[in-house]
Enzyme design. Structure first.
Site, PDB file in Angstrom:
ATOM      1  N   ASP A 138      12.547  82.360 -32.544  1.00 53.08           N
ATOM      2  CA  ASP A 138      11.786  82.023 -33.746  1.00 53.08           C
ATOM      3  C   ASP A 138      10.934  83.212 -34.192  1.00 53.08           C
ATOM      4  OD1 ASP A 138      11.181  80.360 -35.842  1.00 53.08           O
ATOM      5  OD2 ASP A 138       9.728  79.142 -34.741  1.00 53.08           O
ATOM      6  N   GLY A 149       4.761  74.139 -35.652  1.00 56.54           N
ATOM      7  CA  GLY A 149       5.765  73.233 -35.134  1.00 56.54           C
ATOM      8  C   GLY A 149       5.334  72.506 -33.864  1.00 56.54           C
ATOM      9  N   GLY A 178       2.021  71.918 -32.822  1.00 58.16           N
ATOM     10  CA  GLY A 178       0.842  71.066 -32.959  1.00 58.16           C
ATOM     11  C   GLY A 178      -0.262  71.862 -33.610  1.00 58.16           C
ATOM     12  N   LYS A 179      -1.485  71.537 -33.261  1.00 59.55           N
ATOM     13  CA  LYS A 179      -2.609  72.243 -33.874  1.00 59.55           C
ATOM     14  C   LYS A 179      -3.135  73.344 -32.971  1.00 59.55           C
ATOM     15  CE  LYS A 179      -4.103  68.861 -37.167  1.00 59.55           C
ATOM     16  NZ  LYS A 179      -5.036  67.802 -37.535  1.00 59.55           N
ATOM     17  N   VAL A 180      -3.742  74.347 -33.613  1.00 67.90           N
ATOM     18  CA  VAL A 180      -4.293  75.471 -32.863  1.00 67.90           C
ATOM     19  C   VAL A 180      -5.813  75.525 -33.086  1.00 67.90           C
ATOM     20  CG1 VAL A 180      -4.131  77.948 -32.448  1.00 67.90           C
ATOM     21  CG2 VAL A 180      -2.124  76.713 -33.264  1.00 67.90           C
TER      22      VAL A 180
HETATM   23  P1  ADP Z   1       4.066  78.259 -36.133  1.00 67.69           P
HETATM   24  O1  ADP Z   1       4.716  77.122 -35.402  1.00 67.69           O
HETATM   25  O2  ADP Z   1       4.161  78.166 -37.618  1.00 67.69           O
HETATM   26  O3  ADP Z   1       4.432  79.600 -35.578  1.00 67.69           O
HETATM   27  P2  ADP Z   1       1.696  78.207 -34.552  1.00 67.69           P
HETATM   28  O4  ADP Z   1       1.521  76.831 -34.017  1.00 67.69           O
HETATM   29  O5  ADP Z   1       2.251  79.241 -33.636  1.00 67.69           O
HETATM   30  O6  ADP Z   1       2.506  78.107 -35.885  1.00 67.69           O
HETATM   31  O7  ADP Z   1       0.305  78.739 -35.078  1.00 67.69           O
HETATM   32  C1  ADP Z   1      -0.323  78.227 -36.226  1.00 67.69           C
HETATM   33  C2  ADP Z   1      -1.385  79.182 -36.719  1.00 67.69           C
HETATM   34  O8  ADP Z   1      -2.425  79.325 -35.762  1.00 67.69           O
HETATM   35  C3  ADP Z   1      -0.884  80.585 -36.944  1.00 67.69           C
HETATM   36  O9  ADP Z   1      -0.336  80.735 -38.224  1.00 67.69           O
HETATM   37  C4  ADP Z   1      -2.124  81.424 -36.748  1.00 67.69           C
HETATM   38  O10 ADP Z   1      -2.843  81.499 -37.961  1.00 67.69           O
HETATM   39  C5  ADP Z   1      -2.908  80.651 -35.734  1.00 67.69           C
HETATM   40  N1  ADP Z   1      -2.743  81.210 -34.371  1.00 67.69           N
HETATM   41  C6  ADP Z   1      -1.784  80.894 -33.468  1.00 67.69           C
HETATM   42  N2  ADP Z   1      -1.938  81.565 -32.317  1.00 67.69           N
HETATM   43  C7  ADP Z   1      -3.054  82.332 -32.459  1.00 67.69           C
HETATM   44  C8  ADP Z   1      -3.754  83.277 -31.615  1.00 67.69           C
HETATM   45  N3  ADP Z   1      -3.338  83.561 -30.374  1.00 67.69           N
HETATM   46  N4  ADP Z   1      -4.845  83.879 -32.129  1.00 67.69           N
HETATM   47  C9  ADP Z   1      -5.269  83.597 -33.381  1.00 67.69           C
HETATM   48  N5  ADP Z   1      -4.663  82.745 -34.218  1.00 67.69           N
HETATM   49  C10 ADP Z   1      -3.573  82.101 -33.783  1.00 67.69           C
END
Ligand code: ADP
Length: 308
Positions: A154, A22, A24-26
């Site tokens: 959430d 939600g 952005g990108k990670v």
């Molecule tokens: P959402 O909004 O669906 O919760 P996020 O933006 O939090 O999605 O995260 C997207 C994806 O990035 C997660 O599903 C996970 O696979 C990866 N991710 C997020 N935070 C971490 C972290 N601290 N370490 C490893 N992977 C992560």
């Protein structure tokens, strides 16, 4: 700084992208100290900007607990909003559970052997209990010990991450109120959360309390026992489990039907029954009938003790 973070993710290259949500990108990256981090880069327009945002993030960076994903830094420069978290090598709880389940072409659930997630982890019953307890402790901390108290808003299995020891850490706390309404995955104008996990009372009344997190956590508990998603093929897990409980047959056949086959042989049935009962109390329609997160922690500790 922004330029440093850019460098440590190789200019936010696609090969370092680990997910999107939600916000952005990670991206995965390594900061100069050698620590591996997950960097969340806000999509333009996905968040409210400004001072309020910054204040909130500063607060969040001061929250520390063993069962919360630590925010190690943030950066607001050149019009970008970046959040830097500790990296969780074993991904999300959802990924680990999804590895267990497969769908047949007939549209029925089917099971293809003993599951393993993206990283091939098999979560046995004991591990699932520990994951539930760990995440419950993280949430209880947010509700009762963080100053000021934080309602997550959430809670879901994609926001529970697993570290190298499979310790559960709750991610994204405090963020959902900062995510703008247009962001994907979020429900509507004022009410925020994810469909399938959303507290029905909060949805109706728009009165947000800690008990909304308790509801969502109950749904996660039901995912832990069944490996199903909260809504699958149009069916809500909460309703399905309630129906199975209502059958109330002596050998709990209805309940066992719901059980993830890959834990069936291992779970102590008494502990399993108590766990499901606790989950059902968490997803009570009326918030006042739900336990608090620290009640949940205590109950889970007892189940775990009796189970081993
Ligand atoms: P959402 O909004 O669906 O919760 P996020 O933006 O939090 O999605 O995260 C997207 C994806 O990035 C997660 O599903 C996970 O696979 C990866 N991710 C997020 N935070 C971490 C972290 N601290 N370490 C490893 N992977 C992560």
């Amino acid at each position: 700084s922004y330029d440093e973070l850019k460098k440590c993710t190789n200019n936010f290259s696609e090969s370092n992208e680990i997910g999107s949500g939600g916000y952005g990108k990670v991206y995965r990256g390594m900061v100069p100290s050698g620590q591996v981090v997950a960097i969340k880069k806000a999509q333009q327009g996905s968040t409210q900007g400004g001072l309020e945002f910054k204040t909130e993030i500063e607060l969040l960076s001061r929250v520390h607990h063993k069962n919360l994903v630590g925010l190690v830094g943030f950066c607001f420069e050149q019009g970008e909003q970046l959040l830097v978290y500790e990296f969780m090598p074993n991904g999300t709880l959802r990924e680990s559970l999804s590895g267990c389940l497969d769908f047949g072409s007939d549209g029925f659930f089917g099971w293809k052997g003993i599951g393993g997630g993206k990283s091939g982890i098999h979560l046995d019953w004991k591990r699932r209990l520990r994951i539930a307890l760990g995440s419950a402790r993280g949430l209880a901390y947010l509700h009762e010990l963080a100053n000021p108290p934080i309602i997550h808003r959430d809670v879901k299995s994609t926001n529970i991450l697993l570290d190298e020891n499979l310790t559960a850490k709750v991610a994204d706390f405090g963020l959902s109120k900062l995510v703008s309404d247009s962001a994907k995955g979020h429900v509507s104008t004022q009410v925020k959360g994810t469909l399938g996990y959303l507290d029905p009372e909060y949805y109706m009344t728009q009165q947000l309390t800690e008990k909304s997190d308790v509801y969502s956590f109950g749904v996660v508990m039901l995912e832990l026992v069944s490996a199903r998603q909260p809504i699958e093929k149009g069916k809500y897990i909460v309703r399905e489990v309630r129906m199975a409980m209502d059958k109330n047959d002596e050998d709990q056949y209805g309940l066992r039907e719901m059980m993830d086959p890959s834990i069936k042989s291992l779970a102590n049935l008494t502990g399993f029954g108590r766990f499901v009962e606790l989950a059902i109390r968490c997803v009570e329609e009326s918030a006042s009938h739900r336990p608090t997160m620290s009640d949940v922690v205590k109950a889970l500790e007892t189940i775990l003790q009796n189970d081993g």
